[in-house]
Design a protein around this motif. Structure first.
Motif, PDB file in Angstrom:
ATOM      1  N   ALA A  44      31.098  39.079  34.302  1.00  0.00           N
ATOM      2  CA  ALA A  44      30.640  39.009  35.702  1.00  0.00           C
ATOM      3  C   ALA A  44      31.560  39.824  36.601  1.00  0.00           C
ATOM      4  CB  ALA A  44      30.582  37.559  36.172  1.00  0.00           C
ATOM      5  N   PRO A  45      31.581  41.139  36.432  1.00  0.00           N
ATOM      6  CA  PRO A  45      32.436  41.952  37.303  1.00  0.00           C
ATOM      7  C   PRO A  45      31.887  41.982  38.722  1.00  0.00           C
ATOM      8  CG  PRO A  45      31.027  43.358  35.978  1.00  0.00           C
ATOM      9  CD  PRO A  45      30.801  41.957  35.487  1.00  0.00           C
ATOM     10  N   PRO A  46      32.746  42.147  39.711  1.00  0.00           N
ATOM     11  CA  PRO A  46      32.272  42.229  41.095  1.00  0.00           C
ATOM     12  C   PRO A  46      31.581  43.564  41.355  1.00  0.00           C
ATOM     13  CG  PRO A  46      34.613  42.678  41.007  1.00  0.00           C
ATOM     14  CD  PRO A  46      34.217  42.267  39.623  1.00  0.00           C
ATOM     15  N   ALA A  47      30.767  43.598  42.391  1.00  0.00           N
ATOM     16  CA  ALA A  47      30.148  44.846  42.816  1.00  0.00           C
ATOM     17  C   ALA A  47      31.210  45.750  43.430  1.00  0.00           C
ATOM     18  CB  ALA A  47      29.044  44.568  43.824  1.00  0.00           C
ATOM     19  N   ARG A  48      31.067  47.041  43.206  1.00  0.00           N
ATOM     20  CA  ARG A  48      32.072  48.007  43.657  1.00  0.00           C
ATOM     21  C   ARG A  48      32.274  47.955  45.169  1.00  0.00           C
ATOM     22  NH1 ARG A  48      33.824  53.607  41.864  1.00  0.00           N
ATOM     23  NH2 ARG A  48      34.515  54.651  43.766  1.00  0.00           N
ATOM     24  N   THR A  49      31.183  48.019  45.942  1.00  0.00           N
ATOM     25  CA  THR A  49      31.324  48.048  47.397  1.00  0.00           C
ATOM     26  C   THR A  49      31.957  46.771  47.911  1.00  0.00           C
ATOM     27  OG1 THR A  49      29.488  49.599  47.687  1.00  0.00           O
ATOM     28  CG2 THR A  49      30.061  48.234  49.570  1.00  0.00           C
ATOM     29  N   SER A 137      43.981  50.960  34.938  1.00  0.00           N
ATOM     30  CA  SER A 137      42.694  51.464  34.455  1.00  0.00           C
ATOM     31  C   SER A 137      41.731  50.301  34.215  1.00  0.00           C
ATOM     32  CB  SER A 137      42.891  52.238  33.153  1.00  0.00           C
ATOM     33  OG  SER A 137      43.433  51.383  32.150  1.00  0.00           O
ATOM     34  N   GLY A 138      40.461  50.614  34.140  1.00  0.00           N
ATOM     35  CA  GLY A 138      39.470  49.571  33.907  1.00  0.00           C
ATOM     36  C   GLY A 138      38.897  48.979  35.174  1.00  0.00           C
ATOM     37  N   THR A 139      39.191  49.607  36.311  1.00  0.00           N
ATOM     38  CA  THR A 139      38.623  49.107  37.566  1.00  0.00           C
ATOM     39  C   THR A 139      37.412  49.931  37.993  1.00  0.00           C
ATOM     40  OG1 THR A 139      40.210  50.442  38.811  1.00  0.00           O
ATOM     41  CG2 THR A 139      40.796  48.143  38.398  1.00  0.00           C
ATOM     42  N   ASP A 140      36.742  50.555  37.028  1.00  0.00           N
ATOM     43  CA  ASP A 140      35.552  51.348  37.342  1.00  0.00           C
ATOM     44  C   ASP A 140      34.356  50.416  37.478  1.00  0.00           C
ATOM     45  OD1 ASP A 140      36.766  53.849  37.407  1.00  0.00           O
ATOM     46  OD2 ASP A 140      36.702  53.991  35.236  1.00  0.00           O
ATOM     47  N   LEU A 141      34.083  50.031  38.691  1.00  0.00           N
ATOM     48  CA  LEU A 141      33.009  49.092  38.991  1.00  0.00           C
ATOM     49  C   LEU A 141      31.787  49.834  39.502  1.00  0.00           C
ATOM     50  CD1 LEU A 141      35.214  46.494  40.896  1.00  0.00           C
ATOM     51  CD2 LEU A 141      34.474  46.366  38.503  1.00  0.00           C
ATOM     52  N   ASP A 142      30.648  49.181  39.422  1.00  0.00           N
ATOM     53  CA  ASP A 142      29.396  49.742  39.918  1.00  0.00           C
ATOM     54  C   ASP A 142      28.752  48.775  40.890  1.00  0.00           C
ATOM     55  OD1 ASP A 142      29.413  52.115  38.283  1.00  0.00           O
ATOM     56  OD2 ASP A 142      28.930  50.827  36.572  1.00  0.00           O
ATOM     57  N   ASP A 143      27.820  49.299  41.680  1.00  0.00           N
ATOM     58  CA  ASP A 143      26.963  48.457  42.505  1.00  0.00           C
ATOM     59  C   ASP A 143      25.653  48.245  41.748  1.00  0.00           C
ATOM     60  OD1 ASP A 143      28.395  47.904  44.961  1.00  0.00           O
ATOM     61  OD2 ASP A 143      28.271  50.047  45.363  1.00  0.00           O
ATOM     62  N   PRO A 144      25.362  47.024  41.307  1.00  0.00           N
ATOM     63  CA  PRO A 144      24.126  46.799  40.554  1.00  0.00           C
ATOM     64  C   PRO A 144      22.869  47.086  41.368  1.00  0.00           C
ATOM     65  CG  PRO A 144      25.187  44.713  41.100  1.00  0.00           C
ATOM     66  CD  PRO A 144      26.152  45.795  41.447  1.00  0.00           C
ATOM     67  N   GLU A 145      22.978  46.968  42.676  1.00  0.00           N
ATOM     68  CA  GLU A 145      21.888  47.302  43.588  1.00  0.00           C
ATOM     69  C   GLU A 145      22.454  48.177  44.699  1.00  0.00           C
ATOM     70  OE1 GLU A 145      20.214  43.724  45.056  1.00  0.00           O
ATOM     71  OE2 GLU A 145      19.579  42.988  43.080  1.00  0.00           O
ATOM     72  N   PRO A 146      21.619  49.014  45.313  1.00  0.00           N
ATOM     73  CA  PRO A 146      22.123  49.840  46.419  1.00  0.00           C
ATOM     74  C   PRO A 146      22.750  48.969  47.503  1.00  0.00           C
ATOM     75  CG  PRO A 146      19.943  50.568  45.752  1.00  0.00           C
ATOM     76  CD  PRO A 146      20.192  49.276  45.022  1.00  0.00           C
ATOM     77  N   MET A 165      36.317  59.074  43.321  1.00  0.00           N
ATOM     78  CA  MET A 165      37.435  58.151  43.163  1.00  0.00           C
ATOM     79  C   MET A 165      37.019  56.973  42.293  1.00  0.00           C
ATOM     80  SD  MET A 165      39.176  57.984  46.987  1.00  0.00           S
ATOM     81  CE  MET A 165      37.659  57.608  47.905  1.00  0.00           C
ATOM     82  N   SER A 166      37.935  56.514  41.456  1.00  0.00           N
ATOM     83  CA  SER A 166      37.687  55.274  40.734  1.00  0.00           C
ATOM     84  C   SER A 166      37.579  54.130  41.740  1.00  0.00           C
ATOM     85  CB  SER A 166      38.829  54.994  39.753  1.00  0.00           C
ATOM     86  OG  SER A 166      40.024  54.702  40.468  1.00  0.00           O
ATOM     87  N   ALA A 167      37.049  53.011  41.288  1.00  0.00           N
ATOM     88  CA  ALA A 167      36.930  51.869  42.193  1.00  0.00           C
ATOM     89  C   ALA A 167      38.300  51.412  42.675  1.00  0.00           C
ATOM     90  CB  ALA A 167      36.195  50.718  41.494  1.00  0.00           C
ATOM     91  N   GLY A 168      39.289  51.413  41.773  1.00  0.00           N
ATOM     92  CA  GLY A 168      40.631  51.005  42.185  1.00  0.00           C
ATOM     93  C   GLY A 168      41.217  51.922  43.235  1.00  0.00           C
ATOM     94  N   LYS A 169      41.012  53.223  43.074  1.00  0.00           N
ATOM     95  CA  LYS A 169      41.495  54.187  44.063  1.00  0.00           C
ATOM     96  C   LYS A 169      40.791  53.988  45.393  1.00  0.00           C
ATOM     97  CE  LYS A 169      43.743  58.004  45.286  1.00  0.00           C
ATOM     98  NZ  LYS A 169      45.216  58.089  45.345  1.00  0.00           N
TER      99      LYS A 169
END
Length: 245
Positions: A44-49, A137-146, A165-169
């Motif tokens: 259950a990763p969080p959404a990037r935004t 590393s490993g903080t590359d998150l996505d937004d499952p919905e816009p 930029m990576s999500a962490g950056k």
């Protein structure tokens, strides 16, 4: 906006700016870093935004906490950190790692799907062992919905559309932007923002809009180039209603 829990007007482009890529007087001070840890479980990763927005809010919560001011227990570390380069590093934790991190003095800020814990600044070479072992590393998150459109009536942290930029950056850069806005606000404006739970939006600007924003006089983060992107790159524009025109 989520909950906040804890335990235990000048232009930003100055000759000694903490975000300037060129060497300056801040390099002579001992270097500190503000650690941020994002809770990322595999299932259950969080959404990037939301993670980016929550990280920015976490920085603001740390800046405004009574322990960070005056004779507070974190005040000296905060002063030392802000007298040098303003560095922030985002690491990830899950399971027992997250639980151990939460036992250290700090503040956990929760968004819609994200949890970010911010800790008082530590020397660049003096991380607590519970945090030092966490991975960047490993903080590359996505937004499952816009993501929802930003609330233009409130504060917006605009990201550069030309940078990958990576999500962490992105989380660290959004934190820089929030901090620049905070520095330029009056005490009354800061209090009003805090009373909203530091409501803010994060969005990637359209190319044409980005050019307008960087020339608008709003605070601009110019990255020092320690990781991922070229020195001097404009990463974030901090658009707060109190700072507009």
């Amino acid at each position: 906006m989520g909950r906040v829990s804890s335990n235990d007007s000048t232009s930003p482009v100055l000759s000694d700016s903490p975000f300037q890529s060129e060497p300056n007087s801040r390099d002579d001070a001992r270097q500190y870093v503000l650690p941020l840890v994002v809770h990322i479980e595999k299932t259950a990763p969080p959404a990037r935004t939301d993670a980016t927005r929550t990280a920015a809010r976490a920085v603001l919560v740390m800046l405004s906490d009574e322990r960070s001011a005056g004779e507070g227990e974190w005040a000296q570390a905060m002063r030392d950190w802000q007298d040098a380069r303003i560095r922030k590093v985002v690491r990830r934790a899950r399971g027992a790692e997250w639980r151990r991190a939460c036992e250290l003095p700090g503040i956990t800020v929760t968004g819609e799907s994200a949890e970010v814990r911010v800790f008082p600044p530590v020397p660049l070479d003096g991380w607590p062992k519970e945090l030092a072992k966490l991975q960047v590393s490993g903080t590359d998150l996505d937004d499952p919905e816009p993501p929802a459109a930003p609330d233009l009536a409130g504060p917006v942290l605009w990201l550069n559309p030309e940078l990958d930029m990576s999500a962490g950056k992105a989380m660290a850069q959004a934190g820089h932007g929030a901090q620049l806005a905070w520095w330029e606000l009056s005490d009354t404006e800061r209090k009003a923002w805090r009373e909203t739970g530091f409501a803010l939006s994060v969005a990637t600007a359209e190319a044409g809009r980005w050019q307008e924003l960087t020339a608008s006089g709003l605070p601009v983060v110019r990255d020092a180039g320690f990781t991922e992107i070229a020195p001097g790159s404009c990463t974030v524009v901090a658009d707060h209603p109190a700072l507009r025109g």
